[in-house]
Motif scaffolding. Structure first.
Motif, PDB file in Angstrom:
ATOM      1  N   LYS A   3       0.848  -1.524  -0.075  1.00  0.00           N
ATOM      2  CA  LYS A   3      -0.051  -0.100   0.268  1.00  0.00           C
ATOM      3  C   LYS A   3       1.068   1.231   0.197  1.00  0.00           C
ATOM      4  CE  LYS A   3      -4.460  -0.613   1.861  1.00  0.00           C
ATOM      5  NZ  LYS A   3      -5.544  -0.150   2.765  1.00  0.00           N
ATOM      6  N   TYR A   5       0.917   4.936   1.222  1.00  0.00           N
ATOM      7  CA  TYR A   5       0.179   5.853   2.244  1.00  0.00           C
ATOM      8  C   TYR A   5       0.345   7.212   1.753  1.00  0.00           C
ATOM      9  CZ  TYR A   5      -0.621   1.592   4.827  1.00  0.00           C
ATOM     10  OH  TYR A   5      -1.028   0.388   4.966  1.00  0.00           O
ATOM     11  N   SER A   6       1.516   7.419   1.140  1.00  0.00           N
ATOM     12  CA  SER A   6       1.748   9.068   0.781  1.00  0.00           C
ATOM     13  C   SER A   6       0.677   9.504   0.028  1.00  0.00           C
ATOM     14  CB  SER A   6       3.174   9.146   0.285  1.00  0.00           C
ATOM     15  OG  SER A   6       3.197   8.447  -0.743  1.00  0.00           O
ATOM     16  N   LYS A   7       0.734  10.910   0.214  1.00  0.00           N
ATOM     17  CA  LYS A   7      -0.071  11.819  -0.657  1.00  0.00           C
ATOM     18  C   LYS A   7       0.992  12.494  -1.500  1.00  0.00           C
ATOM     19  CE  LYS A   7      -3.779  13.267   2.213  1.00  0.00           C
ATOM     20  NZ  LYS A   7      -4.218  14.164   3.340  1.00  0.00           N
ATOM     21  N   LYS A   8       0.531  12.673  -2.736  1.00  0.00           N
ATOM     22  CA  LYS A   8       1.735  13.332  -3.838  1.00  0.00           C
ATOM     23  C   LYS A   8       1.598  14.866  -3.312  1.00  0.00           C
ATOM     24  CE  LYS A   8       2.223  10.050  -6.868  1.00  0.00           C
ATOM     25  NZ  LYS A   8       2.831   9.031  -5.811  1.00  0.00           N
ATOM     26  N   SER A   9       3.051  15.232  -3.336  1.00  0.00           N
ATOM     27  CA  SER A   9       3.134  16.720  -2.946  1.00  0.00           C
ATOM     28  C   SER A   9       2.629  17.645  -4.037  1.00  0.00           C
ATOM     29  CB  SER A   9       4.610  16.961  -2.672  1.00  0.00           C
ATOM     30  OG  SER A   9       4.598  18.200  -2.504  1.00  0.00           O
ATOM     31  N   SER A  12       5.618  19.634  -6.281  1.00  0.00           N
ATOM     32  CA  SER A  12       6.339  19.291  -7.476  1.00  0.00           C
ATOM     33  C   SER A  12       5.428  19.468  -8.743  1.00  0.00           C
ATOM     34  CB  SER A  12       6.778  18.027  -7.410  1.00  0.00           C
ATOM     35  OG  SER A  12       5.522  17.306  -7.301  1.00  0.00           O
ATOM     36  N   THR A  21       6.005  17.507 -25.831  1.00  0.00           N
ATOM     37  CA  THR A  21       5.007  18.408 -26.119  1.00  0.00           C
ATOM     38  C   THR A  21       5.837  19.593 -26.800  1.00  0.00           C
ATOM     39  OG1 THR A  21       3.612  17.700 -24.730  1.00  0.00           O
ATOM     40  CG2 THR A  21       2.912  19.714 -25.883  1.00  0.00           C
TER      41      THR A  21
ATOM     42  N   TYR B  39      -5.334  23.089 -17.625  1.00  0.00           N
ATOM     43  CA  TYR B  39      -5.272  22.112 -16.420  1.00  0.00           C
ATOM     44  C   TYR B  39      -6.309  22.630 -15.246  1.00  0.00           C
ATOM     45  CZ  TYR B  39      -3.509  19.093 -12.908  1.00  0.00           C
ATOM     46  OH  TYR B  39      -3.457  17.758 -12.072  1.00  0.00           O
ATOM     47  N   ARG B  45      -3.230  15.557 -16.770  1.00  0.00           N
ATOM     48  CA  ARG B  45      -1.918  16.131 -17.084  1.00  0.00           C
ATOM     49  C   ARG B  45      -1.980  15.449 -18.806  1.00  0.00           C
ATOM     50  NH1 ARG B  45       2.057  19.132 -14.698  1.00  0.00           N
ATOM     51  NH2 ARG B  45       1.141  19.754 -12.632  1.00  0.00           N
ATOM     52  N   ASN B  49      -1.755  18.094 -21.810  1.00  0.00           N
ATOM     53  CA  ASN B  49      -0.667  18.384 -22.838  1.00  0.00           C
ATOM     54  C   ASN B  49      -1.244  18.076 -24.134  1.00  0.00           C
ATOM     55  OD1 ASN B  49       1.784  18.647 -21.693  1.00  0.00           O
ATOM     56  ND2 ASN B  49       1.679  16.699 -20.661  1.00  0.00           N
ATOM     57  N   ASP B 125      -5.852   9.728   7.965  1.00  0.00           N
ATOM     58  CA  ASP B 125      -4.908  11.037   8.148  1.00  0.00           C
ATOM     59  C   ASP B 125      -4.014  10.531   9.453  1.00  0.00           C
ATOM     60  OD1 ASP B 125      -5.969  12.473   6.333  1.00  0.00           O
ATOM     61  OD2 ASP B 125      -7.383  13.427   7.699  1.00  0.00           O
ATOM     62  N   GLU B 128      -1.130   8.394   8.059  1.00  0.00           N
ATOM     63  CA  GLU B 128      -0.030   9.218   7.269  1.00  0.00           C
ATOM     64  C   GLU B 128       0.934   9.877   8.209  1.00  0.00           C
ATOM     65  OE1 GLU B 128      -1.595  10.489   3.641  1.00  0.00           O
ATOM     66  OE2 GLU B 128      -0.299  12.400   3.796  1.00  0.00           O
ATOM     67  N   LEU B 131       3.124   7.381   9.542  1.00  0.00           N
ATOM     68  CA  LEU B 131       4.095   7.156   8.856  1.00  0.00           C
ATOM     69  C   LEU B 131       5.127   8.255   8.670  1.00  0.00           C
ATOM     70  CD1 LEU B 131       4.726   4.743   6.779  1.00  0.00           C
ATOM     71  CD2 LEU B 131       3.540   6.126   5.073  1.00  0.00           C
ATOM     72  N   MET B 150       8.463   9.309  -3.021  1.00  0.00           N
ATOM     73  CA  MET B 150       7.055   8.954  -2.700  1.00  0.00           C
ATOM     74  C   MET B 150       6.320  10.072  -2.533  1.00  0.00           C
ATOM     75  SD  MET B 150       7.341   5.815  -2.728  1.00  0.00           S
ATOM     76  CE  MET B 150       5.689   5.444  -2.735  1.00  0.00           C
ATOM     77  N   TYR B 151       6.913  11.158  -2.282  1.00  0.00           N
ATOM     78  CA  TYR B 151       6.249  12.496  -1.965  1.00  0.00           C
ATOM     79  C   TYR B 151       6.353  13.600  -3.031  1.00  0.00           C
ATOM     80  CZ  TYR B 151       5.069  10.984   2.970  1.00  0.00           C
ATOM     81  OH  TYR B 151       4.673  10.070   3.899  1.00  0.00           O
ATOM     82  N   GLN B 152       7.485  13.450  -3.573  1.00  0.00           N
ATOM     83  CA  GLN B 152       7.731  14.508  -4.725  1.00  0.00           C
ATOM     84  C   GLN B 152       7.571  13.889  -6.002  1.00  0.00           C
ATOM     85  OE1 GLN B 152      11.307  16.267  -3.152  1.00  0.00           O
ATOM     86  NE2 GLN B 152      10.465  17.247  -1.801  1.00  0.00           N
ATOM     87  N   ASP B 153       7.285  12.484  -6.074  1.00  0.00           N
ATOM     88  CA  ASP B 153       7.191  11.984  -7.223  1.00  0.00           C
ATOM     89  C   ASP B 153       8.251  11.844  -8.308  1.00  0.00           C
ATOM     90  OD1 ASP B 153       5.486  10.120  -8.666  1.00  0.00           O
ATOM     91  OD2 ASP B 153       4.578  11.765  -9.998  1.00  0.00           O
ATOM     92  N   LEU B 178      12.830   1.162   3.060  1.00  0.00           N
ATOM     93  CA  LEU B 178      11.682   0.604   3.078  1.00  0.00           C
ATOM     94  C   LEU B 178      11.942  -0.624   4.013  1.00  0.00           C
ATOM     95  CD1 LEU B 178      10.484   0.286  -0.614  1.00  0.00           C
ATOM     96  CD2 LEU B 178       9.654   1.727   1.190  1.00  0.00           C
ATOM     97  N   ARG B 182       9.898  -1.325   7.509  1.00  0.00           N
ATOM     98  CA  ARG B 182       9.219  -2.461   7.954  1.00  0.00           C
ATOM     99  C   ARG B 182       9.706  -3.117   9.020  1.00  0.00           C
ATOM    100  NH1 ARG B 182       9.512  -4.342   2.232  1.00  0.00           N
ATOM    101  NH2 ARG B 182       7.800  -3.601   1.265  1.00  0.00           N
ATOM    102  N   LEU B 192      -0.698  -0.292  10.540  1.00  0.00           N
ATOM    103  CA  LEU B 192      -1.028   0.783   9.373  1.00  0.00           C
ATOM    104  C   LEU B 192      -1.864   0.155   8.485  1.00  0.00           C
ATOM    105  CD1 LEU B 192       2.618   1.939   8.444  1.00  0.00           C
ATOM    106  CD2 LEU B 192       0.848   3.253   9.658  1.00  0.00           C
ATOM    107  N   THR B 193      -3.322   0.619   8.781  1.00  0.00           N
ATOM    108  CA  THR B 193      -4.165  -0.035   7.869  1.00  0.00           C
ATOM    109  C   THR B 193      -5.476   0.739   7.511  1.00  0.00           C
ATOM    110  OG1 THR B 193      -5.631  -1.932   7.379  1.00  0.00           O
ATOM    111  CG2 THR B 193      -5.452  -1.274   9.616  1.00  0.00           C
ATOM    112  N   ASN B 194      -6.075   0.954   6.517  1.00  0.00           N
ATOM    113  CA  ASN B 194      -7.423   1.570   6.235  1.00  0.00           C
ATOM    114  C   ASN B 194      -8.488   0.589   5.462  1.00  0.00           C
ATOM    115  OD1 ASN B 194      -9.091   3.560   6.223  1.00  0.00           O
ATOM    116  ND2 ASN B 194      -8.044   4.935   4.843  1.00  0.00           N
TER     117      ASN B 194
END
Lengths: 47, 194
Positions: A3, A5-9, A12, A21, B39, B45, B49, B125, B128, B131, B150-153, B178, B182, B192-194
């Motif tokens: 899973k 759990y993180s939200k996308k910031s 960025s 493009t 957008y 996205r 584009n 929440d 999160e 975590l 994970m957070y800034q992709d 990771l 764990r 950690l569950t939902n």
């Protein structure tokens, strides 16, 4: 990972088109020429 | 040194006269406004584009065929093109099959509300938050890679460029991050569950 759990910031997330493009548009523009013959526009795409 | 910026109208003229760099400047100058506008109407996205691309294809064709006559109003003109394309997009996507409610068939039998209940949202929440606290406990190098990924992709290539390590090292740090997470979760029997 089972899973995520993180939200996308939102930080960025820049409001810009992708590089692909942009480069497509610039290359398309370079390749395209339009010729008008008797009120008809003819598009020519050069390789 | 004073940085003089050519007005849009001059760049348009230069482009029509054959200077391809002028188009690049025009796009660079207005890309975020136009992209952001599209957008804001279609928060996807890929579609944004596509519509951005179609907008400028129209711009290029109009300028190259010398049909443009709105000097000085370049941005509003481009915005109007993109607005029309957004409307077209919604028109096309509206063409979906229509269901009518009958005795045998109720639309509610295939529709459900997937949004989280208040309880589930509170749990999510909390998970999160927990975590985030766990991530804070990781060694700095591992935490950095995990947050970027994970957070800034960011991709591992971008992470390696940003942190000055090889992609393999970044991958390794992610793996250890990771594993350590764990380990801590198991050790303290955190759920950690939902």
């Amino acid at each position: 990972m089972a899973k995520i759990y993180s939200k996308k910031s939102l930080v960025s997330q820049t409001m810009k088109p992708s590089e692909e493009t942009l480069s497509f548009l610039l290359n398309y523009s370079k390749a395209l020429s339009i010729v008008r013959i008797k009120n008809v526009d003819i598009e020519i795409i050069s390789n | 040194m004073v940085n003089i910026q050519l007005p849009d109208a001059s760049l348009v003229k230069e482009y029509v006269a054959g200077n391809e760099d002028a188009l690049a400047k025009l796009i660079k100058r207005h890309e975020s406004k136009i992209y952001g506008f599209i957008y804001s109407k279609i928060p996807d996205r890929d579609i944004t584009n596509d519509i951005f691309q179609d907008t400028f294809i129209k711009v290029i064709k109009t300028l190259k065929s010398n049909s443009y006559n709105e000097e000085g109003k370049f941005l509003p003109w481009v915005m109007r093109i993109s607005h029309n394309l957004v409307v077209d997009h919604y028109r096309k996507s509206k063409k979906m099959p229509l269901f009518r409610e009958t005795e045998e068939f109720s639309i509610f039998s295939i529709m459900s509300d997937d949004s989280m209940t208040i309880e589930n949202r509170i749990i999510a929440d909390q998970v999160e938050l927990d975590l985030k606290k766990l991530i804070e406990e990781l060694p700095a190098d591992q935490r950095e890679v995990l947050v970027m990924r994970m957070y800034q992709d960011m991709s591992f290539k971008e992470i390696s460029e940003c942190t000055g390590v090889s992609i393999n090292t970044a991958l390794g740090r992610m793996r250890y991050a990771l594993m350590n997470l764990r380990k801590v979760i198991d050790k303290h029997q955190i759920i950690l569950t939902n």
